[in-house]
Design an enzyme around this catalytic site. Structure first.
Site, PDB file in Angstrom:
ATOM      1  N   ASP A  46       0.603  -1.210   0.179  1.00 12.35           N
ATOM      2  CA  ASP A  46       0.131  -0.077  -0.206  1.00 12.35           C
ATOM      3  C   ASP A  46       0.838   1.291   0.145  1.00 12.35           C
ATOM      4  O   ASP A  46       1.251   1.774   0.905  1.00 12.35           O
ATOM      5  CB  ASP A  46      -0.911   0.101   1.197  1.00 12.35           C
ATOM      6  CG  ASP A  46      -1.876  -1.060   1.592  1.00 12.35           C
ATOM      7  OD1 ASP A  46      -1.641  -2.074   1.191  1.00 12.35           O
ATOM      8  OD2 ASP A  46      -3.033  -0.784   1.390  1.00 12.35           O
ATOM      9  N   GLU A  63      -3.832   1.609  -3.369  1.00 15.50           N
ATOM     10  CA  GLU A  63      -5.385   2.148  -2.928  1.00 15.50           C
ATOM     11  C   GLU A  63      -5.287   3.292  -2.024  1.00 15.50           C
ATOM     12  O   GLU A  63      -6.232   3.873  -2.069  1.00 15.50           O
ATOM     13  CB  GLU A  63      -5.896   0.991  -2.313  1.00 15.50           C
ATOM     14  CG  GLU A  63      -5.458   0.744  -0.618  1.00 15.50           C
ATOM     15  CD  GLU A  63      -6.388   0.147   0.213  1.00 15.50           C
ATOM     16  OE1 GLU A  63      -7.396   0.134  -0.297  1.00 15.50           O
ATOM     17  OE2 GLU A  63      -5.936   0.091   1.403  1.00 15.50           O
ATOM     18  N   ASN A  64      -4.091   3.712  -1.470  1.00 18.75           N
ATOM     19  CA  ASN A  64      -4.051   4.810  -0.620  1.00 18.75           C
ATOM     20  C   ASN A  64      -2.970   5.895  -1.060  1.00 18.75           C
ATOM     21  O   ASN A  64      -2.504   6.907  -0.439  1.00 18.75           O
ATOM     22  CB  ASN A  64      -3.411   4.390   0.564  1.00 18.75           C
ATOM     23  CG  ASN A  64      -4.030   3.303   1.554  1.00 18.75           C
ATOM     24  OD1 ASN A  64      -3.602   2.283   1.479  1.00 18.75           O
ATOM     25  ND2 ASN A  64      -5.418   3.695   1.834  1.00 18.75           N
ATOM     26  N   HIS A  67     -10.318   1.061  -0.761  1.00 18.73           N
ATOM     27  CA  HIS A  67     -10.520   2.519  -1.023  1.00 18.73           C
ATOM     28  C   HIS A  67     -10.369   2.807  -2.528  1.00 18.73           C
ATOM     29  O   HIS A  67     -10.226   4.097  -2.809  1.00 18.73           O
ATOM     30  CB  HIS A  67      -9.438   3.239  -0.229  1.00 18.73           C
ATOM     31  CG  HIS A  67      -9.384   3.280   1.233  1.00 18.73           C
ATOM     32  ND1 HIS A  67     -10.546   3.533   1.733  1.00 18.73           N
ATOM     33  CD2 HIS A  67      -8.485   2.800   1.978  1.00 18.73           C
ATOM     34  CE1 HIS A  67     -10.570   3.401   3.181  1.00 18.73           C
ATOM     35  NE2 HIS A  67      -9.103   2.835   3.455  1.00 18.73           N
ATOM     36  N   HIS A  84      -6.102  -8.479  -0.260  1.00 19.93           N
ATOM     37  CA  HIS A  84      -6.193  -7.196   0.293  1.00 19.93           C
ATOM     38  C   HIS A  84      -7.563  -7.624   1.720  1.00 19.93           C
ATOM     39  O   HIS A  84      -8.488  -7.569   1.428  1.00 19.93           O
ATOM     40  CB  HIS A  84      -6.889  -6.093  -0.463  1.00 19.93           C
ATOM     41  CG  HIS A  84      -6.754  -4.523   0.263  1.00 19.93           C
ATOM     42  ND1 HIS A  84      -5.423  -4.125   0.053  1.00 19.93           N
ATOM     43  CD2 HIS A  84      -7.450  -4.112   0.799  1.00 19.93           C
ATOM     44  CE1 HIS A  84      -5.717  -2.870   0.664  1.00 19.93           C
ATOM     45  NE2 HIS A  84      -6.986  -2.774   1.047  1.00 19.93           N
ATOM     46  N   HIS A  88      -3.373  -4.182   2.995  1.00 23.87           N
ATOM     47  CA  HIS A  88      -4.430  -3.573   3.602  1.00 23.87           C
ATOM     48  C   HIS A  88      -4.397  -3.391   4.904  1.00 23.87           C
ATOM     49  O   HIS A  88      -4.626  -2.362   5.670  1.00 23.87           O
ATOM     50  CB  HIS A  88      -5.575  -4.462   3.606  1.00 23.87           C
ATOM     51  CG  HIS A  88      -6.904  -3.916   4.156  1.00 23.87           C
ATOM     52  ND1 HIS A  88      -7.426  -2.592   3.921  1.00 23.87           N
ATOM     53  CD2 HIS A  88      -7.513  -4.119   5.752  1.00 23.87           C
ATOM     54  CE1 HIS A  88      -8.342  -2.263   4.964  1.00 23.87           C
ATOM     55  NE2 HIS A  88      -8.435  -3.076   5.854  1.00 23.87           N
ATOM     56  N   HIS A 128      -1.147  -2.733   6.434  1.00 20.24           N
ATOM     57  CA  HIS A 128      -0.151  -1.768   6.363  1.00 20.24           C
ATOM     58  C   HIS A 128       0.998  -2.078   7.441  1.00 20.24           C
ATOM     59  O   HIS A 128       1.963  -1.326   7.665  1.00 20.24           O
ATOM     60  CB  HIS A 128      -0.691  -0.362   6.863  1.00 20.24           C
ATOM     61  CG  HIS A 128      -1.341   0.330   5.966  1.00 20.24           C
ATOM     62  ND1 HIS A 128      -1.590   1.409   5.669  1.00 20.24           N
ATOM     63  CD2 HIS A 128      -2.173  -0.281   4.813  1.00 20.24           C
ATOM     64  CE1 HIS A 128      -2.420   1.959   4.671  1.00 20.24           C
ATOM     65  NE2 HIS A 128      -2.612   0.815   4.124  1.00 20.24           N
TER      66      HIS A 128
HETATM   67 FE   LIG Z   1      -4.353   0.286   2.680  1.00 19.64          FE
HETATM   68 FE   LIG Z   2      -7.305  -1.180   2.461  1.00 18.97          FE
END
Ligand SMILES: [Fe+2]
Ligand SMILES: [Fe+2]
Length: 275
Positions: free
Chosen positions: A8, A39-40, A68, A151, A176, A178
């Site tokens: 991520d 996604e972030n 996200h 994820h 996901h 992190h």
């Molecule tokens: Fe994330």
């Molecule tokens: Fe996520």
């Protein structure tokens, strides 16, 4: 062949370290392909067309996403027209984006990339198990190297997905949470696995967000803005080595890049570039 998966990417700090490091990593680690979960990437949530271009120009060959994915709706058109960015395969079939991509690695080998969302402690989604079966059946059978980003929140579910796809894909790597897990391994049937490869961005943070803001909201219950943090940039990821003929993984190694690695990596690019 060697594939790097970057966890991520969080906000501008995450993009910055990726853009500074990837070309050097490709040389130093003899990488054939770079896949990243982004996604972030836009302010900590979602991705935009400009960020898609920034990351792909920096050397990211394929992009996976997560819960996200649709936070920035400018990305819809990119998801519709670009061939190297995938949505989670167990979102509703009506949602925007492709469920799998085939990208050509630097050594000429085609690699399939897909991602799925977990169901435990996550927003309700369709079964990742049947979605994985369906997506894998759609990928051309001569594409032997198959990469899956799972994820998900719960390590039990991640381990189950590793076992479910063992021998059917080259790698099941998690994103996901992190936070990287120290469980990287090759499963019995030849699939590389790690519950979570970790995040890329500011580690002086709570999962990438400012510590003081998350703390305040947690202690008082009052809303604050969880801005992306700025300190201690790192890339977390994993490098999977595999046989391009069979798609079986032979080795998986965790990768961590910190800011102190950047001069070395940037120098590798300078040495290689003609004057
Ligand atoms: Fe994330
Ligand atoms: Fe996520």
């Amino acid at each position: 062949m060697r594939i790097l998966f970057i966890g991520d990417i969080v906000g501008k700090p995450g993009r910055d370290i990726v853009c500074q490091a990837v070309e050097g990593l490709v040389r130093e680690q003899r990488l054939d392909l770079v896949v990243a979960n982004a996604e972030n990437a836009a302010g900590g949530s979602g991705i935009t067309p400009a960020i898609y271009r920034e990351l792909t120009r920096a050397g990211v060959d394929a992009i996976t996403l997560g819960d996200h994915i649709y936070r920035r709706k400018e990305i819809y058109s990119t998801l519709e027209k670009e061939s190297n960015i995938v949505k989670p395969g167990n979102l509703p079939p009506e949602s925007v984006g492709r469920e799998w991509a085939v990208v050509r690695a630097r050594n000429g080998v085609d690699v399939a990339v897909s991602c799925f969302l977990g169901q435990l402690f996550m927003k309700p989604v369709n079964s990742p198990w049947s979605a994985a079966d369906r997506v894998l059946s759609q990928i051309p059978s001569d594409v032997r190297v198959r990469f899956v980003d799972f994820h998900a929140e719960a390590t039990s579910e991640m381990q189950l997905m590793g076992r479910y796809l063992d021998g059917r894909v080259t790698a099941v790597l998690g994103t996901h949470t992190h936070v990287p897990t120290a469980d990287e391994c090759i499963l019995p049937e030849g699939t590389a696995f790690q519950c979570d490869v970790g995040m890329t961005g500011p580690h002086e943070s709570i999962l990438g967000r400012r510590i003081d803001r998350v703390m305040e909201t947690t202690l008082t219950g009052l809303p604050t803005e969880f801005e992306v943090a700025t300190g201690d940039l790192r890339i977390n990821g994993a490098i999977v080595e595999c046989d391009p003929e069979t798609g079986r993984a032979t080795q998986i190694t965790r990768l961590r890049v910190t800011e102190s690695d950047l001069p070395r990596l940037e120098n590798l690019v300078k040495i290689a570039a003609p004057n």
